[in-house]
Motif scaffolding. Structure first.
Motif, mmCIF file in Angstrom:
data_model
loop_
_atom_site.group_PDB
_atom_site.id
_atom_site.type_symbol
_atom_site.label_atom_id
_atom_site.label_comp_id
_atom_site.label_asym_id
_atom_site.label_seq_id
_atom_site.Cartn_x
_atom_site.Cartn_y
_atom_site.Cartn_z
ATOM 1 N N LEU A 106 0.849 -1.188 0.000
ATOM 2 C CA LEU A 106 0.000 0.000 0.000
ATOM 3 C C LEU A 106 0.886 1.240 0.000
ATOM 4 O O LEU A 106 1.579 1.516 0.977
ATOM 5 N N ASP A 107 0.859 1.985 -1.091
ATOM 6 C CA ASP A 107 1.701 3.168 -1.242
ATOM 7 C C ASP A 107 0.850 4.412 -0.996
ATOM 8 O O ASP A 107 -0.014 4.751 -1.795
ATOM 9 N N GLU A 108 1.065 5.083 0.129
ATOM 10 C CA GLU A 108 0.293 6.261 0.529
ATOM 11 C C GLU A 108 -1.217 5.980 0.437
ATOM 12 O O GLU A 108 -1.951 6.660 -0.293
ATOM 13 N N PRO A 109 -1.718 4.989 1.188
ATOM 14 C CA PRO A 109 -3.117 4.573 1.019
ATOM 15 C C PRO A 109 -4.141 5.617 1.444
ATOM 16 O O PRO A 109 -5.307 5.514 1.064
ATOM 17 N N THR A 110 -3.737 6.635 2.224
ATOM 18 C CA THR A 110 -4.721 7.632 2.667
ATOM 19 C C THR A 110 -4.371 9.046 2.215
ATOM 20 O O THR A 110 -4.872 10.014 2.772
#
Length: 504
Positions: free
Chosen positions: A427-431
């Motif tokens: 998850l790359d910068e999920p938010t």
């Protein structure tokens, strides 16, 4: 500037409902709310991205009722918007980008000497030392954001609208930009700041207007730092949010994924190593973080692991359950149970012009196909299941993904990869660019995936997010792992120390 009783509808949804909003001269006025609250839509109405006649209500600027037919008319009045997705042309120089559509000409011919001289003056104002002749593609995101502001200044801006200006910036670049806003304030330029980073809002805003479900909830005055993040969150979500991160009891199993002696070179300059001898492990049911400053190589590492989607001269070994993997393509990575949710959901994560159900099924069409023909009934059933499970707010799965808010787009990205049933999820910068309420929902989804035995590698620029979510955190600096910290020992200070080291 005053916006009176603004209403705006799209097919199937009322985005704005009698919104009222005022900005004073020389004021920094923050506009906050959950994804889908109507912030960006309101600013697109103000700047005539949505022109007069497509909305109800009045815009009054400097005492005059405005009927802008296009963005050129709003800019001529001094209202300039900088969108979250930067609009620079990579192959043009900084000077050319600054004056694009506003060319410095003499008798119908571009005056290049004046263009470069004027651009140099504007770059000095925003604190950028690069040559005006430098190509936009050769400067980082933080500098590109400053070029956008220089571009706005070239249009004699009176009211500057910034939509998530620090979303893609590291802490230093964010701080520089906020200081620049304060300097503009001293010069009498008003600014509207849309941001999900509430700590930044409380630092620089004079007033804060909260939108929820397309309506104005309240406007708060920030005299003496009286508005807390908790106070804003209550207005945004309509309730107290006691914890930013959901409770979790880790159930960590055996090592499921290993990266050994991993090296990656720059695709444009193969002699330059971006990732150097990286070693890391993921265990079943574990959430592992990657912390690093912008340019440390976080995304390059993730994409190179995911089927060598980035980089040249890649060397090293990937192991799953102790056995070496031979992965040379994205499709091979997916078959081996590896998924990668990109940081750039709009460019690489989604097909925005396609509907929600197709975006969800896209990476796993074989699961709903019979003799290479997609079973559309099954596609709708699976999509509906994810819509309910991840609380994707949409009237229909047939809605185009481009019409969703950022938080709901991110849920579609997660749905796509969960549907592929991965064992390892990156998850790359999920938010990124998502409000606190939607963040909590996504954190809950991540925790559930870990509880289901998935091994999760989570990249984030927000250290509190890594500290709140991860069981272990690796620090990456200049393409090298410089430290590994267990959850109970991790602090922002410890991580920052590792993130700024040159060697492990």
């Amino acid at each position: 500037m005053e916006m009176k009783n603004i209403s705006k509808s799209f097919p199937g949804v009322k985005a704005l409902n009698n919104v009222n909003f005022q900005v004073k001269q020389g004021e920094i006025h923050a506009l906050v709310g959950e994804n889908g609250a109507g912030k960006s839509t309101l600013m697109k109405v103000l700047s005539a991205v949505h022109p007069y006649g497509t909305y109800e209500g009045d815009i009054i600027f400097e005492g005059e009722i405005c009927t802008f037919k296009n963005i050129n008319e709003s800019e001529a009045k001094g209202i300039v918007i900088i969108h979250q997705e930067l609009a620079l042309i990579p192959e043009l120089s900084i000077a050319e980008n600054i004056f694009l559509g506003n060319e410095q000409e003499k008798r119908g011919v571009i005056d290049w000497k004046r263009t470069v001289t004027e651009a140099a003056g504007l770059l000095k104002k925003v604190g950028l030392q690069d040559s005006p002749r430098t190509l936009a593609k050769d400067i980082g995101v933080g500098k590109q954001q400053l070029v956008e502001i220089a571009k706005a200044l070239s249009k004699k801006v009176k009211l500057l609208i910034l939509d998530e200006p620090t979303a893609a910036l590291n802490e230093d670049d964010s701080e520089n930009l906020l200081q620049l806003l304060l300097e503009f304030k001293r010069q009498g330029i008003a600014a509207i700041l849309i941001s999900h980073k509430l700590n930044e809002v409380t630092r620089v805003a004079d007033s804060i207007t909260i939108l929820r479900d397309g309506q104005t909830i309240e406007t708060l005055t920030c005299e003496g730092g009286t508005v807390s993040e908790e106070r804003m969150i209550k207005g945004m979500v309509g309730r107290e949010l006691e914890n930013r991160f959901p409770a979790r009891t880790p159930q960590i199993g055996e090592v499921v994924f290993e990266v050994e002696n991993w090296n990656v070179a720059d695709p444009l300059h193969p002699g330059r190593k971006l990732i150097k001898d990286v070693n890391l492990q993921l265990r079943r049911g574990e959430i592992v973080g990657i912390a690093g400053l912008m340019g440390a190589g976080r995304t390059e590492l993730a994409m190179s692991i995911f089927g060598k989607a980035y980089g040249k001269n890649i060397s090293g070994t990937l192991k799953k359950n102790g056995k070496p993997l031979d992965i040379n393509s994205v499709s091979a990575a997916i078959k081996e149970g590896i998924a990668y949710a990109t940081e750039d959901r709009k460019t690489y994560g989604l097909i925005l012009i396609d509907d929600i159900k197709r975006n969800i099924s896209l990476a796993s069409l074989d699961k709903i196909s019979n003799r290479s023909i997609v079973d559309q009934r099954q596609e709708i059933l699976e999509g509906e299941s994810f819509r309910k499970k991840l609380n994707i707010r949409t009237p229909s799965l047939l809605q185009k993904t481009v019409n969703l808010s950022g938080g709901n787009q991110q849920k579609v990205v997660l749905s796509k990869w969960i549907f592929s049933e991965p064992e390892i999820l990156i998850l790359d910068e999920p938010t990124r660019g998502i409000d606190v309420g939607a963040k909590y929902e996504i954190y809950s989804v991540i925790n559930q995936l870990a509880a289901d035995g998935k091994a999760i590698l989570m990249i984030s620029s927000e250290l509190p997010e890594l500290l709140g979510m991860c069981d272990r955190i690796y620090a990456l600096s200049n393409g090298t792992i410089t430290g590994e910290v267990a959850r109970e020992e991790a602090t922002q200070e410890t991580l920052m120390t590792y993130m700024t080291r040159t060697r492990g």
